[in-house]
Write a protein that holds these residues in place. Sequence first.
Motif, PDB file in Angstrom:
ATOM      1  N   ASP A 216       0.846  -1.184   0.000  1.00 58.23           N
ATOM      2  CA  ASP A 216       0.000   0.000   0.000  1.00 58.23           C
ATOM      3  C   ASP A 216       0.884   1.238   0.000  1.00 58.23           C
ATOM      4  OD1 ASP A 216      -2.085  -1.729   0.134  1.00 58.23           O
ATOM      5  OD2 ASP A 216      -2.744  -1.183   2.158  1.00 58.23           O
ATOM      6  N   LEU A 217       0.454   2.267  -0.762  1.00 54.13           N
ATOM      7  CA  LEU A 217       1.285   3.464  -0.932  1.00 54.13           C
ATOM      8  C   LEU A 217       0.547   4.722  -0.485  1.00 54.13           C
ATOM      9  CD1 LEU A 217       2.670   2.728  -4.522  1.00 54.13           C
ATOM     10  CD2 LEU A 217       3.785   2.217  -2.331  1.00 54.13           C
ATOM     11  N   HIS A 218       1.306   5.733  -0.121  1.00 52.32           N
ATOM     12  CA  HIS A 218       0.774   7.048   0.220  1.00 52.32           C
ATOM     13  C   HIS A 218       0.225   7.677  -1.056  1.00 52.32           C
ATOM     14  CE1 HIS A 218       0.633  11.265   1.405  1.00 52.32           C
ATOM     15  NE2 HIS A 218       0.901  10.920   2.677  1.00 52.32           N
ATOM     16  N   SER A 219      -1.065   8.070  -1.037  1.00 44.41           N
ATOM     17  CA  SER A 219      -1.681   8.560  -2.268  1.00 44.41           C
ATOM     18  C   SER A 219      -1.183   9.939  -2.670  1.00 44.41           C
ATOM     19  CB  SER A 219      -3.204   8.593  -2.116  1.00 44.41           C
ATOM     20  OG  SER A 219      -3.601   9.536  -1.131  1.00 44.41           O
ATOM     21  N   GLY A 220      -0.561  10.674  -1.736  1.00 49.48           N
ATOM     22  CA  GLY A 220       0.002  11.957  -2.099  1.00 49.48           C
ATOM     23  C   GLY A 220       1.356  11.815  -2.777  1.00 49.48           C
ATOM     24  N   ILE A 221       2.164  10.940  -2.231  1.00 51.88           N
ATOM     25  CA  ILE A 221       3.520  10.774  -2.771  1.00 51.88           C
ATOM     26  C   ILE A 221       3.510  10.011  -4.093  1.00 51.88           C
ATOM     27  CG2 ILE A 221       5.777   9.708  -2.321  1.00 51.88           C
ATOM     28  CD1 ILE A 221       5.272  10.202   0.658  1.00 51.88           C
ATOM     29  N   TYR A 222       2.621   8.998  -4.189  1.00 51.16           N
ATOM     30  CA  TYR A 222       2.636   8.130  -5.367  1.00 51.16           C
ATOM     31  C   TYR A 222       1.447   8.328  -6.308  1.00 51.16           C
ATOM     32  CZ  TYR A 222       6.368   5.490  -3.092  1.00 51.16           C
ATOM     33  OH  TYR A 222       7.554   5.109  -2.513  1.00 51.16           O
ATOM     34  N   ASN A 228      -3.336   2.386  -9.687  1.00 45.75           N
ATOM     35  CA  ASN A 228      -4.236   2.184  -8.550  1.00 45.75           C
ATOM     36  C   ASN A 228      -5.134   0.990  -8.893  1.00 45.75           C
ATOM     37  OD1 ASN A 228      -6.527   2.255  -6.809  1.00 45.75           O
ATOM     38  ND2 ASN A 228      -6.109   4.411  -6.346  1.00 45.75           N
ATOM     39  N   TYR A 313      -8.799   1.161   1.970  1.00 52.43           N
ATOM     40  CA  TYR A 313      -9.270   1.462   3.312  1.00 52.43           C
ATOM     41  C   TYR A 313     -10.771   1.713   3.301  1.00 52.43           C
ATOM     42  CZ  TYR A 313      -9.812   3.715   7.842  1.00 52.43           C
ATOM     43  OH  TYR A 313     -10.225   4.023   9.110  1.00 52.43           O
ATOM     44  N   LYS A 319      -8.016   7.624   5.265  1.00 61.11           N
ATOM     45  CA  LYS A 319      -6.659   7.088   5.179  1.00 61.11           C
ATOM     46  C   LYS A 319      -6.227   7.218   3.730  1.00 61.11           C
ATOM     47  CE  LYS A 319      -3.745   3.040   6.052  1.00 61.11           C
ATOM     48  NZ  LYS A 319      -3.709   1.596   6.403  1.00 61.11           N
ATOM     49  N   THR A 320      -5.290   8.079   3.467  1.00 64.65           N
ATOM     50  CA  THR A 320      -4.879   8.376   2.097  1.00 64.65           C
ATOM     51  C   THR A 320      -3.926   7.305   1.608  1.00 64.65           C
ATOM     52  OG1 THR A 320      -3.165   9.806   2.997  1.00 64.65           O
ATOM     53  CG2 THR A 320      -5.225  10.852   2.332  1.00 64.65           C
ATOM     54  N   VAL A 321      -4.507   6.278   0.971  1.00 65.43           N
ATOM     55  CA  VAL A 321      -3.718   5.124   0.588  1.00 65.43           C
ATOM     56  C   VAL A 321      -4.088   4.669  -0.811  1.00 65.43           C
ATOM     57  CG1 VAL A 321      -5.367   3.511   1.609  1.00 65.43           C
ATOM     58  CG2 VAL A 321      -3.007   2.798   1.308  1.00 65.43           C
TER      59      VAL A 321
END
Length: 462
Positions: A216-222, A228, A313, A319-321
């Motif tokens: 799972d990745l941070h949706s802001g960074i990635y 997705n 999530y 949860k920004t994922v």
Amino acid sequence: MEQINDYINTHKDRFINELIELLKIPSISADTAFSQDVLETAKVVEQSLKEAGCDNTEICETKGYPVVYGEKMVDASLPTILVYGHYDVQPPDPMDLWTSPPFEPVIKKTDLHPDGAIFARGACDDKGQMFMHVKAVEFMIKNNQLPCNVKFMIEGEEEVGSDSLAAFLEDHKEKLSNDIILISDTGMIANDVPSITTGLRGLSYVEIEVTGPNRDLHSGIYGGAVPNPINVLSKMIASLHDENGHITIPGFYDKVEELTDAERAEMAEAPFDLEAYKKALDIDDVQGEKGYRTPERYSIRPTLDVNGIWGGYTGEGAKTVIASKAFAKISMRLVPDQDPDEITELFTKHFEAIAPKSVKVKVTPHHGGLPYVTKTNSIGYQAAAKAYETTFGKKPVPERTGGSIPIVALFEQVLKSKTILMGFGLDSDAIHSPNEHFGVWNFLKGIETIPYFYKYYTELSS
């Protein structure tokens, strides 16, 4: 058979109370937490067959849950009717939508059931309808009116695909030998419009897993840079239908039986109120394959539906994922002459082909089944029609339905027997849904009607 109504009136309270006790047991075959309850239900069903007057009853072990068997053999020269039913039930979820606990049966009046309906999981599917046959045979045995032989085969895995049944049939062909199979696991059009189910759709059921990044990745960074899986899966699913409601899988319709204009016109004679249909479901409009009426869409045409979709999530708050994986369950209802194995293969090849290179796709087949059609000129159909006409005062309407009972085609393959589907539930009885129920009137009407099938089938077979 003239005594049947007197017998029902005398014993109806006992019949209902016995059914209520059966419905209290949470025989949920899909959840191993209830395995002991499933096994306990098998014992109760066997005892009910003994009390009904069957000479030989037993609980037959399988690799899964047992099959309850019972028989009353009158004369080897007479026809033998094999009654099939199931004692397992669907999970009751979502629990918060039930107006009363699913395994605490209560009788409540409704607009369609002014005499009351029993609300409980399994009330209509299939404990209530299976139990009608036990009580109908009880009447015939106790009053020396059983005109032929009867066998019961009540299984505990129907709601999870009847995985053990094929082997059981192969191993017990002689025990299960019969002239016709009788099932009540369907419904009828309305209490004043009796009908006999003459067609069942087949089924192909698959589960999909779409994998993107290895975690799972941070949706802001990635976000915006990596696939997705939830977005990808949503687009892939959306592409499975075109703007006309047509399924886009290549080869999907190659073997679909096309009914003639005359056959479709005969179907259209069955009463159907579109506005009432929409009102009952609280929807403003219907949809489906262009060029077909609503009853045709859910009976003679194949379909593809998402039964569940999840990933990422889903808890409270945010949860920004970007989830690593996304999942879906898909069912395809099939019509003659589609083969579930072929359709599963076509789906798998197509879904893998349309997946972008950025994700990996895994398709896992689950259970399936062949479609089935009963001819209206058969002795079995004619006997059932006469039975309904005797107790309802009008001829039943032949009706193809959208549901699937995969074991019906299996019975014909292994036991070489035709099946008659005499259902007494209504579409509004909420099977597989919260607040499942079965009308008290329907339950008792089934007990009244079934003995006449035995009578007329025996007479027509002679």
